[in-house]
Design a protein around this motif. Structure first.
Motif, PDB file in Angstrom:
ATOM      1  N   ASP A  49       0.812  -1.219   0.000  1.00 59.94           N
ATOM      2  CA  ASP A  49       0.000   0.000   0.000  1.00 59.94           C
ATOM      3  C   ASP A  49       0.843   1.264   0.000  1.00 59.94           C
ATOM      4  O   ASP A  49       0.510   2.248  -0.673  1.00 59.94           O
ATOM      5  N   GLU A  50       1.918   1.261   0.811  1.00 59.19           N
ATOM      6  CA  GLU A  50       2.663   2.499   1.047  1.00 59.19           C
ATOM      7  C   GLU A  50       3.844   2.671   0.097  1.00 59.19           C
ATOM      8  O   GLU A  50       4.678   3.562   0.279  1.00 59.19           O
ATOM      9  N   HIS A  51       3.913   1.878  -0.938  1.00 60.45           N
ATOM     10  CA  HIS A  51       5.081   1.832  -1.811  1.00 60.45           C
ATOM     11  C   HIS A  51       5.367   3.182  -2.472  1.00 60.45           C
ATOM     12  O   HIS A  51       4.485   3.823  -3.026  1.00 60.45           O
ATOM     13  N   LEU A  52       6.637   3.589  -2.409  1.00 57.25           N
ATOM     14  CA  LEU A  52       7.126   4.762  -3.133  1.00 57.25           C
ATOM     15  C   LEU A  52       8.192   4.336  -4.125  1.00 57.25           C
ATOM     16  O   LEU A  52       8.984   3.427  -3.845  1.00 57.25           O
ATOM     17  N   SER A  53       8.223   4.989  -5.273  1.00 61.13           N
ATOM     18  CA  SER A  53       9.390   4.957  -6.141  1.00 61.13           C
ATOM     19  C   SER A  53      10.113   6.283  -5.956  1.00 61.13           C
ATOM     20  O   SER A  53       9.510   7.281  -5.552  1.00 61.13           O
ATOM     21  N   PHE A  54      11.410   6.300  -6.247  1.00 54.61           N
ATOM     22  CA  PHE A  54      12.192   7.519  -6.078  1.00 54.61           C
ATOM     23  C   PHE A  54      12.816   7.916  -7.409  1.00 54.61           C
ATOM     24  O   PHE A  54      13.654   7.180  -7.949  1.00 54.61           O
ATOM     25  N   LEU A  55      12.416   9.060  -7.917  1.00 56.66           N
ATOM     26  CA  LEU A  55      12.912   9.571  -9.200  1.00 56.66           C
ATOM     27  C   LEU A  55      14.115  10.465  -8.926  1.00 56.66           C
ATOM     28  O   LEU A  55      14.027  11.430  -8.162  1.00 56.66           O
ATOM     29  N   LEU A  56      15.251  10.136  -9.536  1.00 56.80           N
ATOM     30  CA  LEU A  56      16.470  10.924  -9.383  1.00 56.80           C
ATOM     31  C   LEU A  56      16.541  11.950 -10.503  1.00 56.80           C
ATOM     32  O   LEU A  56      16.504  11.584 -11.689  1.00 56.80           O
ATOM     33  N   LEU A  57      16.652  13.215 -10.131  1.00 50.68           N
ATOM     34  CA  LEU A  57      16.604  14.322 -11.088  1.00 50.68           C
ATOM     35  C   LEU A  57      17.880  15.145 -11.026  1.00 50.68           C
ATOM     36  O   LEU A  57      18.444  15.375  -9.947  1.00 50.68           O
ATOM     37  N   ASP A  58      18.308  15.608 -12.184  1.00 55.00           N
ATOM     38  CA  ASP A  58      19.377  16.602 -12.286  1.00 55.00           C
ATOM     39  C   ASP A  58      18.736  17.843 -12.884  1.00 55.00           C
ATOM     40  O   ASP A  58      18.509  17.911 -14.098  1.00 55.00           O
ATOM     41  N   GLY A  59      18.379  18.766 -12.015  1.00 58.07           N
ATOM     42  CA  GLY A  59      17.542  19.867 -12.469  1.00 58.07           C
ATOM     43  C   GLY A  59      16.179  19.322 -12.847  1.00 58.07           C
ATOM     44  O   GLY A  59      15.523  18.658 -12.066  1.00 58.07           O
ATOM     45  N   GLY A  60      15.773  19.573 -14.099  1.00 54.21           N
ATOM     46  CA  GLY A  60      14.493  19.042 -14.552  1.00 54.21           C
ATOM     47  C   GLY A  60      14.626  17.761 -15.342  1.00 54.21           C
ATOM     48  O   GLY A  60      13.633  17.244 -15.870  1.00 54.21           O
ATOM     49  N   ARG A  61      15.836  17.202 -15.434  1.00 58.80           N
ATOM     50  CA  ARG A  61      16.071  16.021 -16.263  1.00 58.80           C
ATOM     51  C   ARG A  61      15.986  14.754 -15.433  1.00 58.80           C
ATOM     52  O   ARG A  61      16.632  14.628 -14.395  1.00 58.80           O
ATOM     53  N   GLU A  62      15.176  13.804 -15.901  1.00 54.30           N
ATOM     54  CA  GLU A  62      15.019  12.518 -15.223  1.00 54.30           C
ATOM     55  C   GLU A  62      16.203  11.617 -15.543  1.00 54.30           C
ATOM     56  O   GLU A  62      16.402  11.244 -16.693  1.00 54.30           O
ATOM     57  N   LEU A  63      16.981  11.289 -14.521  1.00 53.03           N
ATOM     58  CA  LEU A  63      18.130  10.409 -14.721  1.00 53.03           C
ATOM     59  C   LEU A  63      17.743   8.942 -14.598  1.00 53.03           C
ATOM     60  O   LEU A  63      18.145   8.104 -15.403  1.00 53.03           O
ATOM     61  N   GLY A  64      16.996   8.629 -13.577  1.00 56.21           N
ATOM     62  CA  GLY A  64      16.596   7.249 -13.343  1.00 56.21           C
ATOM     63  C   GLY A  64      15.600   7.191 -12.213  1.00 56.21           C
ATOM     64  O   GLY A  64      15.399   8.172 -11.481  1.00 56.21           O
ATOM     65  N   VAL A  65      14.978   6.033 -12.063  1.00 59.11           N
ATOM     66  CA  VAL A  65      13.965   5.873 -11.029  1.00 59.11           C
ATOM     67  C   VAL A  65      14.189   4.550 -10.291  1.00 59.11           C
ATOM     68  O   VAL A  65      14.362   3.494 -10.914  1.00 59.11           O
ATOM     69  N   PHE A  66      14.249   4.646  -8.978  1.00 61.94           N
ATOM     70  CA  PHE A  66      14.361   3.463  -8.127  1.00 61.94           C
ATOM     71  C   PHE A  66      12.938   2.945  -7.916  1.00 61.94           C
ATOM     72  O   PHE A  66      12.131   3.565  -7.221  1.00 61.94           O
ATOM     73  N   THR A  67      12.636   1.822  -8.535  1.00 59.29           N
ATOM     74  CA  THR A  67      11.251   1.345  -8.588  1.00 59.29           C
ATOM     75  C   THR A  67      10.912   0.283  -7.555  1.00 59.29           C
ATOM     76  O   THR A  67       9.758  -0.153  -7.476  1.00 59.29           O
ATOM     77  N   GLY A  68      11.873  -0.147  -6.749  1.00 58.24           N
ATOM     78  CA  GLY A  68      11.581  -1.068  -5.654  1.00 58.24           C
ATOM     79  C   GLY A  68      10.869  -2.317  -6.117  1.00 58.24           C
ATOM     80  O   GLY A  68      11.406  -3.151  -6.846  1.00 58.24           O
ATOM     81  N   GLY A  69       9.602  -2.459  -5.686  1.00 58.39           N
ATOM     82  CA  GLY A  69       8.775  -3.601  -6.065  1.00 58.39           C
ATOM     83  C   GLY A  69       7.641  -3.185  -6.979  1.00 58.39           C
ATOM     84  O   GLY A  69       6.587  -3.828  -6.972  1.00 58.39           O
ATOM     85  N   SER A  70       7.841  -2.140  -7.741  1.00 54.76           N
ATOM     86  CA  SER A  70       6.814  -1.717  -8.708  1.00 54.76           C
ATOM     87  C   SER A  70       7.222  -2.235 -10.091  1.00 54.76           C
ATOM     88  O   SER A  70       7.101  -3.424 -10.356  1.00 54.76           O
ATOM     89  N   LEU A  71       7.730  -1.397 -10.946  1.00 52.98           N
ATOM     90  CA  LEU A  71       8.172  -1.830 -12.269  1.00 52.98           C
ATOM     91  C   LEU A  71       9.487  -2.592 -12.153  1.00 52.98           C
ATOM     92  O   LEU A  71      10.480  -2.072 -11.637  1.00 52.98           O
ATOM     93  N   LEU A  72       9.500  -3.848 -12.602  1.00 51.85           N
ATOM     94  CA  LEU A  72      10.691  -4.680 -12.604  1.00 51.85           C
ATOM     95  C   LEU A  72      11.123  -4.937 -14.041  1.00 51.85           C
ATOM     96  O   LEU A  72      10.430  -4.582 -14.989  1.00 51.85           O
ATOM     97  N   VAL A  73      12.251  -5.577 -14.211  1.00 49.31           N
ATOM     98  CA  VAL A  73      12.696  -5.958 -15.545  1.00 49.31           C
ATOM     99  C   VAL A  73      11.733  -6.999 -16.100  1.00 49.31           C
ATOM    100  O   VAL A  73      11.626  -8.108 -15.569  1.00 49.31           O
ATOM    101  N   ARG A  74      10.957  -6.618 -17.096  1.00 51.98           N
ATOM    102  CA  ARG A  74       9.984  -7.475 -17.794  1.00 51.98           C
ATOM    103  C   ARG A  74       8.864  -7.973 -16.883  1.00 51.98           C
ATOM    104  O   ARG A  74       8.211  -8.972 -17.173  1.00 51.98           O
ATOM    105  N   SER A  75       8.618  -7.290 -15.758  1.00 53.72           N
ATOM    106  CA  SER A  75       7.610  -7.782 -14.844  1.00 53.72           C
ATOM    107  C   SER A  75       7.173  -6.677 -13.893  1.00 53.72           C
ATOM    108  O   SER A  75       7.486  -5.500 -14.090  1.00 53.72           O
ATOM    109  N   ALA A  76       6.450  -7.069 -12.866  1.00 50.65           N
ATOM    110  CA  ALA A  76       6.090  -6.214 -11.730  1.00 50.65           C
ATOM    111  C   ALA A  76       5.985  -7.125 -10.525  1.00 50.65           C
ATOM    112  O   ALA A  76       5.715  -8.323 -10.649  1.00 50.65           O
ATOM    113  N   ALA A  77       6.196  -6.562  -9.345  1.00 52.61           N
ATOM    114  CA  ALA A  77       6.223  -7.401  -8.148  1.00 52.61           C
ATOM    115  C   ALA A  77       4.827  -7.869  -7.758  1.00 52.61           C
ATOM    116  O   ALA A  77       3.814  -7.255  -8.103  1.00 52.61           O
TER     117      ALA A  77
END
Length: 459
Positions: free
Chosen positions: A118-146
């Protein structure tokens, strides 16, 4: 242009199938994401670079390992970043959707991505306004989802629908945004097999079968259909992480025990766990002990098969790492470690202790017995011996009566099968044999072919 590789250090736990991440912020400070309580690899990386962990971010109340965030707060003074909705009972900065944390040149933005929890957060890493990457935890996985069934069967579909919305929210990020999941291959949080641990938004839009689902209903059916069983200890750790694991100073000790003390522990309700290689266990072991070879998957099977409420005594082989054993146990909340048998099996025998043996047979000598396959459902369906009885290892303690007497127990190589044999012996089975190999080896030796599918798969 993505985030420079030299500033992002993945820390992979192959046994549990998870990745933590250390981000070098370039000023002597670091961000840790989803670090487990076993901080040995992280500490080594920090020491090599001369870093201090300033922030410890957790994407969710992990079910498969105890968080290392509290420890990092103690050791480094790290600020713990986590969902405000998690109700954590220790000092942390509670975040809600859209909150941002200034990392000193970079920004970390919290994205509410419920579904896995329920409380899951992803963390988006930004350099200014540019999206570098997102730590998706147990949300979006490689070819899947948790998986979405950790909060109970009655919530599975509801959370799967939330997971649908979360994945599509993440998929709206630019295609070149890096995706850094926590759960990966080997995790029981429904990640598929494969070597890739990280990906990009664009790659997932092209190849993730869940994102290819035509609508929410199809997504839910596809996700739920892929859910297999998961270790019993998963049900305990979310609350342990909410309370906060105890701080540990150094590597917890594992005292040496006499044979007499081991016998007394068993009489008091303790369990003997034999962590030696399968072949050594087969050659001679303490009757009633549970075989769980010390390897990457040790924590998974310890947490699945052995209660955390009784003292544990261990039998080790020469040269096995005591610190590895202890940290694998501690990272899943097993702290009642009474000690290990001093001198191993020779000391046990010298003290007059009884010994049991288990036949460990090569494929060409394994015929003539009923065949019991203890692999996971998906493994079994992918190819099994004709006529095999299928009982997953995680179910075996409750289904020992379903295993044929005098059966040949098999898995993929032999380690899980030896664990299964030890459980069956504890339940009163005798004259067992364990296959030293896998189903393909057996089929080749016996002149048969493997069959696919799950039909006739259960006792």
């Amino acid at each position: 242009m993505g985030f420079p590789d030299e500033h992002l250090i993945p820390l992979v736990d192959e046994g549990l199938g998870n990745s933590a991440y250390l981000v070098d912020l370039g000023d002597g400070r670091a961000l840790a994401v989803d670090a487990s309580r076993d901080l040995r690899a992280l500490r080594a990386a920090v020491a090599r670079r001369g870093l201090t962990v300033a922030y410890a971010a957790d994407t969710h109340l992990h079910a498969d390992f105890l968080s290392g965030a509290v420890q990092l707060g103690h050791d480094h003074g790290a600020t713990v970043l986590a969902s405000a909705a998690g109700g954590r009972a220790f000092a942390h900065r509670g975040l809600v959707d859209g909150d941002e944390v200034d990392l000193g040149g970079l920004t970390l933005r919290a994205l509410a991505t419920p579904g896995h929890t329920d409380e899951h957060l992803s963390f988006l890493l930004l350099d200014g306004g540019r999206e570098l990457g997102v730590f998706t935890g147990g949300s979006l996985l490689v070819r899947s989802a948790a998986r979405t069934d950790l909060l109970g069967a009655d919530r599975t579909e509801e959370l799967a629908r939330a997971q649908f919305r979360s994945l599509h929210r993440l998929a709206a990020l630019p295609d070149d945004t890096a995706v850094w999941p926590t759960h990966g291959a080997g995790s029981f949080c429904s990640a598929p097999q494969g070597a890739e641990r990280t990906t990009t938004i664009g790659a997932e839009k092209r190849a993730n079968p869940l994102l290819a689902a035509p609508d929410e209903g199809a997504f839910v059916r596809r996700l739920v259909a892929g859910l297999g069983t998961y270790p019993a200890y998963f049900d305990r750790l979310a609350e342990a992480n909410r309370r906060g694991p105890a701080v540990v100073v150094g590597t917890p000790p594992l005292p040496e025990l006499t044979a007499g003390r081991v016998r007394a522990l068993v009489a008091e309700g303790g369990v003997v766990v034999d962590v030696r290689p399968a072949a050594e266990y087969a050659a001679g072991h303490i009757p009633g002990s549970v075989s769980i070879p010390l390897r990457g998957q040790f924590a998974t099977w310890l947490g699945w098969l052995v209660p955390d409420t009784v003292p544990l005594a261990f039998v080790t082989a020469d040269g096995q790492s005591v610190s590895e054993l202890v940290w694998q146990a501690y990272k899943i909340g097993y702290e009642r470690l009474a000690g290990r048998l001093a001198g191993g099996m020779p000391a046990w025998l010298a003290d007059g202790g009884p010994q049991a043996t288990t036949a460990f047979v090569a494929p060409d000598r394994a015929g003539g017995r009923a065949y019991t396959d203890v692999r996971q459902e998906a493994e079994f369906a992918g190819g099994h011996v004709p006529g095999a009885v299928h009982i997953e290892l995680g179910d075996l303690a409750h289904r020992a009566a379903d295993a044929p007497r005098g059966t040949l127990v098999a898995c993929g190589h032999g380690e899980r099968a030896m664990t299964a044999a030890s459980l069956l012996e504890r339940a009163g089975h005798t004259d067992l044999a364990v296959l030293a190999g896998g189903p393909a080896d057996y089929a080749a030796a016996q002149g048969t072919r493997l069959v696919e599918g799950a039909e006739d798969s259960r006792a």
